[in-house]
Design an enzyme around this catalytic site. Sequence first.
Site, mmCIF file in Angstrom:
data_model
loop_
_atom_site.group_PDB
_atom_site.id
_atom_site.type_symbol
_atom_site.label_atom_id
_atom_site.label_comp_id
_atom_site.label_asym_id
_atom_site.label_seq_id
_atom_site.Cartn_x
_atom_site.Cartn_y
_atom_site.Cartn_z
ATOM 1 N N HIS A 202 22.688 37.994 6.250
ATOM 2 C CA HIS A 202 21.432 37.260 6.120
ATOM 3 C C HIS A 202 21.564 35.911 6.803
ATOM 4 O O HIS A 202 22.573 35.217 6.660
ATOM 5 C CB HIS A 202 21.062 37.033 4.654
ATOM 6 C CG HIS A 202 19.825 36.201 4.491
ATOM 7 N ND1 HIS A 202 18.556 36.742 4.591
ATOM 8 C CD2 HIS A 202 19.659 34.872 4.272
ATOM 9 C CE1 HIS A 202 17.662 35.778 4.434
ATOM 10 N NE2 HIS A 202 18.307 34.635 4.248
ATOM 11 N N ASP B 50 10.336 37.684 -7.062
ATOM 12 C CA ASP B 50 10.557 36.743 -5.962
ATOM 13 C C ASP B 50 9.295 36.562 -5.140
ATOM 14 O O ASP B 50 8.962 35.445 -4.740
ATOM 15 C CB ASP B 50 11.694 37.232 -5.059
ATOM 16 C CG ASP B 50 11.823 36.355 -3.825
ATOM 17 O OD1 ASP B 50 12.133 35.161 -3.990
ATOM 18 O OD2 ASP B 50 11.583 36.845 -2.714
ATOM 19 N N ARG C 148 5.888 28.648 -5.151
ATOM 20 C CA ARG C 148 6.686 27.534 -4.642
ATOM 21 C C ARG C 148 6.095 26.967 -3.364
ATOM 22 O O ARG C 148 6.123 25.754 -3.127
ATOM 23 C CB ARG C 148 8.131 27.988 -4.389
ATOM 24 C CG ARG C 148 8.936 28.195 -5.667
ATOM 25 C CD ARG C 148 10.241 28.932 -5.392
ATOM 26 N NE ARG C 148 11.027 28.265 -4.368
ATOM 27 C CZ ARG C 148 11.781 28.905 -3.482
ATOM 28 N NH1 ARG C 148 11.859 30.224 -3.482
ATOM 29 N NH2 ARG C 148 12.472 28.225 -2.597
ATOM 30 N N SER D 23 16.121 33.219 -4.530
ATOM 31 C CA SER D 23 15.186 34.009 -3.734
ATOM 32 C C SER D 23 15.924 34.903 -2.740
ATOM 33 O O SER D 23 15.680 36.120 -2.670
ATOM 34 C CB SER D 23 14.231 33.063 -2.997
ATOM 35 O OG SER D 23 13.364 33.780 -2.140
ATOM 36 N N LYS E 178 16.936 39.381 -3.320
ATOM 37 C CA LYS E 178 16.529 40.430 -2.357
ATOM 38 C C LYS E 178 17.748 41.127 -1.765
ATOM 39 O O LYS E 178 17.754 42.351 -1.591
ATOM 40 C CB LYS E 178 15.668 39.818 -1.248
ATOM 41 C CG LYS E 178 14.295 39.355 -1.691
ATOM 42 C CD LYS E 178 13.396 39.032 -0.532
ATOM 43 C CE LYS E 178 13.783 37.754 0.192
ATOM 44 N NZ LYS E 178 13.354 36.536 -0.507
#
Length: 441
Positions: A82, A161, A168, A183, A187
């Site tokens: 990621h 999320d 947010r 968050s 995921k």
Amino acid sequence: MLFVELIRKKRDGHELSRAEIDAIVSGYTSGEIPDYQVSAFLMAALLRTLSRAETAALTEAMLHSGDVLDFSELPAPKVDKHSTGGVGDKTSLILAPLVAAAGLYVPMISGRGLGHTGGTLDKLEAIPGFSVNQSLAEFRATLAKVGCAMIGQTAEIAPADKKLYALRDVTGTVESPFLICASIMSKKMAEGIDALVLDVKTGSGAFMKDPKDAEFLAELMVETGERMGTKTVALLTDMDQPLGRYIGNALEVEECVRILRGEGKGSEDLVELTIELAAWMLHLGGKAADVDAGRDSARELLASGKALTKFREMVAAQGGDPAFCDDPGHLPQARHVADIKADVAGYVGAIQCERMGYASLVLGGGRLRKEDAVDPTVGIVLHKKIGDAVQAGEPLCTVHYNDESKFAEASRMIREAYAVKADKPAAPHSLIQKIIRHGSA
């Protein structure tokens, strides 16, 4: 449990229990707790911060708000990567097939462009016919058949999320590193992976521009991943100039294919980062005894064409036409191209990376509003990067565009982004600034 009491408790700086955090997440996901109360909790969490235990509990509660994928029937480890986002950041398109070609499984659930940064899904959708909207059953079948699959977040994955992020975004609470960590990691953990490599960007083109902030977030995510039983490592990497030479969705796909074909000249920074990320994925996935062996294996998989073959297989399995792997002309093309030329001779002293990202967005390569369509054809090809010599009248970059008014605005932004100096600058920051493992900080 009275939710207002939990708001007061966090407001006053006290630590919430796992059960209390579970109640907040489940209550909000089900619609029992209203937006205005959760907004107050999020602001309290931002201002008072969360403990490491609270962050892990929040991540797990968000993770278990939906389906957690189980790929235990697959015969090799599952690994993913990621990135926190940058300009020209396209490593996922090379990494997924490269690591799958080594015999690991890569179940990659990706996102769209956010602000000035490009999104993996938008790049993939520049490929004719490619579907990122597979069902979980189709995702599972592609992963089992090919070894890698790349899709967007489904309704079943971490629905808490999705709701919390939207809130947010409009309540000034995006910036909390603890909320960012929960968050991202909720995921990623929902993918059912055994190992995760994080690429945390810092510099002018990153969301975390201060290296200290980026390092804190990286440490937090590594600790959270390890707490949840997933081997996790983070690389702190430079985003003070665009990664590679191409910015824009179809253009970035083209650059990735060139690298997969062994034609990476001019994109050495992109190749270097891809090899490093792959090396860690191979090592954590048990296919390399150490990171040095992982680098050697990654280079061989690129040079041999095995990674390209796997990429073709993934494209075909997800409905795309892999003909562009042989001829980039099969990718969508902009109607116009124009060079942005240097006014003076000298050296490229800096490139304001965020500005370049916004220039691509203005051309149509990203979304100014949520409902905007993305133009896959537009973008920028860099000819000069930091430290390169340039003559007056020599092209700094080439802009691919379809709209003259958008080109005028983007070209102004590009000229502002490039700084040409009389003296050659010091070498740019090291691309890979730090490796962060659990207990290493």
